[in-house]
Design an enzyme around this catalytic site. Structure first.
Site: not given
Lengths: 413, 264
Positions: A92, A382, A114
């Site tokens: 991210k 990830s 969010e």
């Protein structure tokens, strides 16, 4: 009248994407698009982004040969792209740093975001702290409960966490709450959307910031004298880590790309998040046209996954197009299989993946068994699994874990 | 003619009162009766919302009503049936309001046809830009005899505003601020300035909304807007005292009292 392939093609991927928002958001999206287009190839911006990715995020992340997992699967060679080693523990941060640099250049002083599992929120909180921006993160009430460690981490970095009590109280509702906050504070605030979805230009921009993953894999494989991977595997919530891995390889038709969706606990509506399954069909929600889990009237269905990052009712419009064009295959992995993938990667390789990534591991190991040793698979890890400790430990080691929690609670009192 | 928007704007005293209900909240019967009470007490146009799970432009009061209506199982076809029944015995033009996924799921053509069949005078879909996806959405609805009501907001570019207004039949809905729906204490200058800008562009009548919560707001907009839209405030009043309280408030707005501490 049908939605047709529009003239403004850059806003769409095939028939998906677009900018389906109230007029009041149009100026803000246009401002963002303009800033993004003018900066994306600006040498100063690129240099700054490359530097901060290296010094703050810890890029490039390693591409590790998973020797034990390969032996265990007994098929092709499995490599792991270790996005879990990026700062804040997930891919991210790649998108967050890009958008934060953009927001600063647009003169915004406040960032909103969010988050579902908290990985995106954590990256945003870290980026905002690093660059001195105010930060508000919207998080579904249920996700806050599931991901308390990340809530704590975000708060200690100075972010305000707003619990969202609307609807299913998970990621979808956090997105809506963030969009509504943005509508109220357009002048000062940048909405740092966390996946390759939402209204244009987010899907394209986020995918571009995340493509650093695939570009690095390309270079890293080349250094190993591997010309191309045969199969790429990534989990798919909104789609940012999968697109980030797949995108640089999409033009090479010999590279299979597999996206792994959350099969949850069953096939009934509300028990899974399989957008490319029985309940997913094209729709227009949260500013874009893509596949959404919805009922016969177009009402959005609730979702479930053991992983708070995968239980989203929509999916990247670019992935929707790649699905229809059969360029990316989609499969589903159940909660139970994902937990087994989590345990397996920990036991075999000493890596605790996020439950999201554990979906990719579960499928990858199964698929690897059927491929010859000469082939190469890359699984995107990830994110790392610290945040999921409370969920995984309860599932995998229930008795000891509950006793530990009780003991901790007693001591805290 | 219940679907005669132009005639309504010509005949009725300005500013017209436009009200909003969420169909099926608290149930279908009650929301239908609320529309009737509104019209009996001075509403000139009524916006009837087909509830949606993710109403992006709505504030907390209307969002909660959407949620409650859906929990009761209200479906778009029920709303069309309600509109059809209302158009048979109410004089005010009725407008169907919803979000893009409802018509997308149904098929835009079928949705437009259902609006027309039900007798809706106009349609409001805030998250469907008039030109997105290569569509001529205003033209589609116009072919079925239903007006496309665009929602314009402060901050929008002049050129875009002109293009929208040029293709608008019926009237244009102007939000007095950027934000989601919800009652406010006062109307801001930026909103009034924007309203002035829209009115300078010759075109359809203009309705102003977002934040209207007191009779004096209505008075303040008397020479500035052709209609005012009252939404969340009426729902708050309904929640506090039912349709009766809504009717009393509308009567107050109609009288436009010189001094009023308003309305509760």
């Amino acid at each position: 009248m049908r939605i047709t392939r529009p003239r403004a093609r850059s806003r769409f991927f095939g028939r998906y994407g677009g900018r389906f928002v109230p007029e009041m958001l149009v100026p803000a999206l246009e401002e963002l698009e303009e800033a993004y287009l003018s900066l994306r190839n600006n040498p100063g911006f690129k240099r700054e982004l490359a530097r901060i990715r290296r010094d703050f995020a810890g890029r490039p992340t390693p591409l590790a040969f998973a020797e034990n997992l390969t032996r265990k699967a007994g098929g092709c060679r499995i490599y792991l792209k270790m996005e879990c080693l990026a700062h804040t523990g997930a891919h991210k941060i790649n998108n967050v740093l890009g958008q934060i640099l953009l927001a600063r250049r647009m003169g915004k002083t406040r960032i909103i975001a969010e988050t579902g599992a908290g990985q995106h929120g954590l990256a945003v909180a870290a980026g905002a702290a690093r660059f001195g921006l105010r930060c508000t993160v919207f998080m579904g009430e249920i996700d806050m409960r599931r991901q308390r460690p990340n809530v704590f981490a975000m708060e200690i970095m100075g972010a305000e966490i707003v619990p969202v009590r609307d609807g299913s109280r998970t990621l979808k509702d956090a997105v809506t709450a963030a969009l509504k906050d943005w509508i109220e504070h357009l002048d000062t605030t940048h909405y740092l959307l966390g996946s390759a979805l939402g209204p244009h230009p987010y899907p394209r921009m986020v995918r571009e910031f995340q493509s650093v993953i695939g570009r690095e894999v390309k270079r890293q494989l080349a250094a190993l004298r591997i010309s191309r991977p045969d199969i790429l595997v990534a989990c798919v919530g909104g789609g940012s880590n999968s697109l980030g891995l797949f995108h640089p390889f999409l033009r090479n038709g010999k590279v299979r790309c597999v996206g792994v969706e959350a099969g949850g606990r069953g096939s009934r509506p509300g028990d899974h998040a399989v957008r490319f399954g029985a309940h997913g069909r094209p729709g227009i929600v949260q500013g874009y046209l893509s596949y959404f889990l919805q009922d016969r009237d177009g009402q959005i269905l609730p979702t479930h996954s053991v992983s708070a990052g995968l239980d989203y009712a929509g999916i990247s419009p670019e992935l929707a197009d790649l699905h229809d064009r059969k360029r990316v295959e989609f499969v589903a992995v159940t909660d139970r299989e994902a937990l087994e993938g989590y345990r397996l990667l920990a036991a075999e390789e000493g890596i605790i993946p996020a439950l999201e990534s554990a979906h990719a591991v579960a499928y990858g190991v199964k698929a690897a068994a059927d491929l010859p040793r000469s082939r190469v698979m890359v699984i995107n890890i990830s994110g790392r699994g610290d945040k999921d400790l409370f969920i995984a430990a309860r599932a995998l080691d229930r008795g000891n874990w509950l006793a530990f929690l009780k003991d901790e609670a007693d001591r805290a009192e | 003619m219940p679907n005669d928007i132009a005639g309504t704007f010509l005949r009725r005293p300005k500013p017209l009162l436009m009200t909003h209900v969420v169909a099926g909240y608290p149930d279908l019967d009650e929301s239908r009766k609320t529309v009737e009470t509104m019209v009996e007490n001075g509403a000139d146009l009524v916006e009837i919302q087909i509830p949606f799970t993710d109403p992006l432009a709505d504030g907390p009061v209307i969002t909660a009503a959407n949620r409650a209506a859906l929990a009761r199982g209200v479906r778009p076809k029920d709303v069309f049936a309600m509109v059809r029944r209302l158009t048979q015995n109410t004089a005010a033009p009725l407008l169907v309001m919803t979000y893009a996924n409802i018509p997308h799921r149904m098929g835009f053509e079928r949705f437009a046809s259902a609006c027309a069949e039900a007798g809706a005078a106009g349609v409001i879909i805030p998250d469907l830009a008039f030109d997105e996806a290569g569509g001529d959405w205003p033209g589609l609805f116009r072919r079925y005899g239903t007006a496309w009501i665009p929602v314009l907001s402060p901050g929008m570019q002049e050129e875009r505003m002109r293009r929208i207004l040029a293709g608008t039949s019926g009237f244009a809905y102007v939000t007095l601020r950027t934000g989601t729906t919800g009652a406010r204490l006062r109307i801001g200058k930026a909103g009034l300035d924007f309203l002035g800008r829209v009115r300078e562009v010759s075109g359809p009548p203009v309705a102003a909304g977002f934040g209207i919560s007191r009779p004096e707001h209505v008075r303040a907009l008397r020479n500035k807007a052709d209609a005012v839209v009252i939404g969340s405030r009426l729902l708050e009043l309904y929640n506090a005292g039912g349709a009766k309280k809504v009717g009393a408030f509308l009567r107050l707005c109609r009288r436009e009292p010189e001094s009023s501490s308003a309305s509760g």
